[in-house]
Design a protein around this motif. Structure first.
Motif, PDB file in Angstrom:
ATOM      1  N   ASP A   1     -32.453  56.084  32.930  1.00  0.00           N
ATOM      2  CA  ASP A   1     -31.171  56.443  33.555  1.00  0.00           C
ATOM      3  C   ASP A   1     -30.023  56.287  32.549  1.00  0.00           C
ATOM      4  O   ASP A   1     -29.117  57.111  32.488  1.00  0.00           O
ATOM      5  N   CYS A   2     -30.078  55.217  31.774  1.00  0.00           N
ATOM      6  CA  CYS A   2     -29.058  54.979  30.754  1.00  0.00           C
ATOM      7  C   CYS A   2     -29.056  56.096  29.711  1.00  0.00           C
ATOM      8  O   CYS A   2     -27.998  56.634  29.368  1.00  0.00           O
ATOM      9  N   LEU A   3     -30.237  56.464  29.222  1.00  0.00           N
ATOM     10  CA  LEU A   3     -30.324  57.499  28.184  1.00  0.00           C
ATOM     11  C   LEU A   3     -29.897  58.858  28.713  1.00  0.00           C
ATOM     12  O   LEU A   3     -29.214  59.624  28.014  1.00  0.00           O
ATOM     13  N   ASN A   4     -30.279  59.177  29.931  1.00  0.00           N
ATOM     14  CA  ASN A   4     -29.837  60.441  30.527  1.00  0.00           C
ATOM     15  C   ASN A   4     -28.332  60.456  30.743  1.00  0.00           C
ATOM     16  O   ASN A   4     -27.669  61.484  30.544  1.00  0.00           O
ATOM     17  N   TRP A   5     -27.762  59.308  31.145  1.00  0.00           N
ATOM     18  CA  TRP A   5     -26.306  59.187  31.293  1.00  0.00           C
ATOM     19  C   TRP A   5     -25.618  59.433  29.959  1.00  0.00           C
ATOM     20  O   TRP A   5     -24.599  60.130  29.892  1.00  0.00           O
ATOM     21  N   ARG A   6     -26.172  58.915  28.890  1.00  0.00           N
ATOM     22  CA  ARG A   6     -25.588  59.107  27.562  1.00  0.00           C
ATOM     23  C   ARG A   6     -25.604  60.577  27.161  1.00  0.00           C
ATOM     24  O   ARG A   6     -24.622  61.093  26.633  1.00  0.00           O
ATOM     25  N   ILE A   7     -26.719  61.251  27.439  1.00  0.00           N
ATOM     26  CA  ILE A   7     -26.817  62.668  27.076  1.00  0.00           C
ATOM     27  C   ILE A   7     -25.878  63.514  27.915  1.00  0.00           C
ATOM     28  O   ILE A   7     -25.129  64.356  27.400  1.00  0.00           O
ATOM     29  N   GLN A   8     -25.884  63.295  29.222  1.00  0.00           N
ATOM     30  CA  GLN A   8     -25.053  64.088  30.127  1.00  0.00           C
ATOM     31  C   GLN A   8     -23.561  63.910  29.852  1.00  0.00           C
ATOM     32  O   GLN A   8     -22.762  64.832  30.072  1.00  0.00           O
ATOM     33  N   ASN A   9     -23.166  62.745  29.368  1.00  0.00           N
ATOM     34  CA  ASN A   9     -21.751  62.459  29.125  1.00  0.00           C
ATOM     35  C   ASN A   9     -21.372  62.437  27.646  1.00  0.00           C
ATOM     36  O   ASN A   9     -20.267  62.034  27.294  1.00  0.00           O
ATOM     37  N   GLU A  10     -22.296  62.868  26.793  1.00  0.00           N
ATOM     38  CA  GLU A  10     -22.052  62.956  25.350  1.00  0.00           C
ATOM     39  C   GLU A  10     -21.545  61.640  24.767  1.00  0.00           C
ATOM     40  O   GLU A  10     -20.627  61.610  23.948  1.00  0.00           O
TER      41      GLU A  10
ATOM     42  N   LYS B   1      -7.384  67.600  19.698  1.00  0.00           N
ATOM     43  CA  LYS B   1      -6.632  67.879  20.910  1.00  0.00           C
ATOM     44  C   LYS B   1      -6.413  66.609  21.716  1.00  0.00           C
ATOM     45  O   LYS B   1      -7.253  65.722  21.738  1.00  0.00           O
ATOM     46  N   GLN B   2      -5.251  66.580  22.384  1.00  0.00           N
ATOM     47  CA  GLN B   2      -4.980  65.461  23.269  1.00  0.00           C
ATOM     48  C   GLN B   2      -5.699  65.696  24.589  1.00  0.00           C
ATOM     49  O   GLN B   2      -5.814  66.818  25.069  1.00  0.00           O
ATOM     50  N   GLY B   3      -6.163  64.647  25.182  1.00  0.00           N
ATOM     51  CA  GLY B   3      -6.847  64.747  26.470  1.00  0.00           C
ATOM     52  C   GLY B   3      -7.909  63.681  26.584  1.00  0.00           C
ATOM     53  O   GLY B   3      -8.561  63.329  25.598  1.00  0.00           O
ATOM     54  N   SER B   4      -8.079  63.153  27.774  1.00  0.00           N
ATOM     55  CA  SER B   4      -9.060  62.093  27.963  1.00  0.00           C
ATOM     56  C   SER B   4     -10.468  62.676  27.993  1.00  0.00           C
ATOM     57  O   SER B   4     -10.678  63.840  28.303  1.00  0.00           O
ATOM     58  N   PHE B   5     -11.421  61.847  27.669  1.00  0.00           N
ATOM     59  CA  PHE B   5     -12.830  62.196  27.627  1.00  0.00           C
ATOM     60  C   PHE B   5     -13.445  61.718  28.932  1.00  0.00           C
ATOM     61  O   PHE B   5     -13.617  60.517  29.139  1.00  0.00           O
ATOM     62  N   HIS B   6     -13.715  62.640  29.849  1.00  0.00           N
ATOM     63  CA  HIS B   6     -14.177  62.251  31.178  1.00  0.00           C
ATOM     64  C   HIS B   6     -15.645  61.845  31.139  1.00  0.00           C
ATOM     65  O   HIS B   6     -16.493  62.562  30.611  1.00  0.00           O
ATOM     66  N   VAL B   7     -15.915  60.691  31.717  1.00  0.00           N
ATOM     67  CA  VAL B   7     -17.273  60.167  31.779  1.00  0.00           C
ATOM     68  C   VAL B   7     -17.648  59.957  33.238  1.00  0.00           C
ATOM     69  O   VAL B   7     -16.881  59.374  34.007  1.00  0.00           O
ATOM     70  N   ARG B   8     -18.809  60.462  33.612  1.00  0.00           N
ATOM     71  CA  ARG B   8     -19.291  60.236  34.971  1.00  0.00           C
ATOM     72  C   ARG B   8     -19.773  58.802  35.083  1.00  0.00           C
ATOM     73  O   ARG B   8     -20.577  58.333  34.292  1.00  0.00           O
ATOM     74  N   VAL B   9     -19.238  58.106  36.068  1.00  0.00           N
ATOM     75  CA  VAL B   9     -19.587  56.700  36.240  1.00  0.00           C
ATOM     76  C   VAL B   9     -20.683  56.577  37.291  1.00  0.00           C
ATOM     77  O   VAL B   9     -20.555  57.120  38.399  1.00  0.00           O
ATOM     78  N   PRO B  10     -21.770  55.901  36.965  1.00  0.00           N
ATOM     79  CA  PRO B  10     -22.843  55.729  37.957  1.00  0.00           C
ATOM     80  C   PRO B  10     -22.334  54.955  39.169  1.00  0.00           C
ATOM     81  O   PRO B  10     -21.374  54.187  39.090  1.00  0.00           O
ATOM     82  N   ASP B  11     -22.989  55.166  40.294  1.00  0.00           N
ATOM     83  CA  ASP B  11     -22.627  54.394  41.488  1.00  0.00           C
ATOM     84  C   ASP B  11     -22.956  52.924  41.252  1.00  0.00           C
ATOM     85  O   ASP B  11     -24.018  52.596  40.713  1.00  0.00           O
ATOM     86  N   PRO B  12     -22.053  52.034  41.664  1.00  0.00           N
ATOM     87  CA  PRO B  12     -22.329  50.607  41.477  1.00  0.00           C
ATOM     88  C   PRO B  12     -23.474  50.158  42.359  1.00  0.00           C
ATOM     89  O   PRO B  12     -23.692  50.706  43.448  1.00  0.00           O
ATOM     90  N   PRO B  13     -24.236  49.159  41.920  1.00  0.00           N
ATOM     91  CA  PRO B  13     -25.314  48.627  42.767  1.00  0.00           C
ATOM     92  C   PRO B  13     -24.724  47.998  44.021  1.00  0.00           C
ATOM     93  O   PRO B  13     -23.552  47.622  44.060  1.00  0.00           O
TER      94      PRO B  13
END
Length: 343
Positions: free
Chosen positions: A59-68, A291-303
């Motif tokens: 899950d961690c590795l897939n999160w890293r790939i999906q969110n660059e 470019k200016q702009g935040s880097f959006h990261v999908r946050v997993p649901d908390p346990p």
């Protein structure tokens, strides 16, 4: 290796040897050559259960790939004034190293306001510090000391903590969820300094909800705890708010010179981090302007356990509000002690 068995390590390694190439590449950025230590961290986070640790790692590795995440150190927060504002309201810095060579991160938990930018910028900043720690700071420490160094110490200054901190719980839950699920067991010990009554009241009710391995890591110091900290950290590596015991300055974002205040952008750690990210961005994309702009990261649901902890903190703060004769809302946010859902 703690309570993790060698057999569990071998089983998890065998499972990770079978993952696809994209996962293997991002896994290299996670373990930085310290494969066994990384497998142990994930096993500890799942109480030695190989199947659960494997699932967590995938899950961690897939999160890293999906969110660059592998590219996040090439995504600077610009202009510099915006980054300075974030550093001025998200108080964190590297004050030095323990005698064993572990990086010592200081966090101004009580005076951080998180009010100078969107949530996305603060999450981006937090992950960038995590990645810089794991890919630059820790490998350099390990090379210097000639041994694996894959974890750090954290000193949290609670100076200035108020009931209004309730307004920050959502962001803090996001950040802690990112750490719990993707950077597990990276902190050996959390030292809580300058804890006011509001912290003590919340700690009393939250402590029983924590897992035993988490409780063992948290040490609430008496005052600034300078004498206790000096047993493991040289004075030069103590955060400025510990060195100034009795001065009343606490972790003020405006106290001290830039080289002394590890929260300040003028501190060497933050300039090195900022310049490293800018250099990486130019290496990766040398033609296109930054470019200016935040880097959006999908946050997993908390346990589920984090929902319970968050709700308990909110409820306790709500009780303190009433005991102090304050209003039933903080920043317009109503709290219900019977509601355990988090938005």
């Amino acid at each position: 290796m703690g309570t993790v068995s060698q057999e569990a390590i071998r089983e998890l390694k065998a499972l990770m040897d079978q993952v696809d190439e994209p996962l293997k590449r991002t896994f290299e950025n996670v373990h930085q050559g310290y494969l066994t230590e990384t497998l142990v961290r994930f096993l500890k986070a799942r109480e030695g259960n190989v199947a659960k640790a494997h699932r967590m790692l995938l899950d961690c590795l897939n999160w890293r790939i999906q969110n660059e995440i592998d590219n996040i150190l090439a995504k600077p927060i610009i202009p510099v004034n915006l980054y300075r504002s974030i550093r001025d309201s998200q108080l964190i810095g590297l004050s030095g190293y323990s005698r064993e060579g572990l990086p010592v991160f200081a966090i101004g938990a009580g005076l951080s306001t998180f009010d100078k930018a969107s949530i996305h910028y603060y999450v981006q900043s937090h992950i960038q510090i995590n990645e810089y720690r794991d890919r630059v700071i820790l490998p350099a420490a390990a090379k210097k000391h000639g041994k694996p160094i894959t974890t750090c110490l954290k000193i949290l200054d609670m100076t200035g903590l108020k009931i209004s901190a309730l307004s920050q719980i959502k962001l803090l839950t996001i950040i802690s969820t990112v750490d719990d699920l993707n950077y597990p067991e990276k902190t050996n010990t959390y030292y809580i300094a300058n804890a006011p009554y509001i912290f003590s009241a919340c700690w009393k009710v939250v402590k029983p909800l924590l897992q035993e391995r988490t409780r063992r890591k948290i040490r609430v110091l008496n005052g600034s705890g300078s004498q206790e900290l000096l047993e493991i950290i040289d004075e030069a590596s103590l955060p400025h708010f510990i060195k100034r015991e009795g001065s009343g300055s606490g972790s003020s974002r405006h106290s001290g010179q830039g080289n002394e205040n590890c929260f300040s952008l003028d501190h060497p750690f933050h300039w090195e981090l900022y310049n490293y990210i800018k250099e990486q961005s130019l290496i990766r994309e040398p033609i296109e302007p930054i470019k200016q702009g935040s880097f959006h990261v999908r946050v997993p649901d908390p346990p589920l356990e984090r929902h319970e902890i968050t709700a308990t903190i909110e409820c306790e703060l709500h009780k303190l509000e009433h005991s102090n004769g304050l209003s039933d809302s903080v920043n317009g946010m109503k709290i219900s002690c019977g509601d355990t859902d988090s938005d």
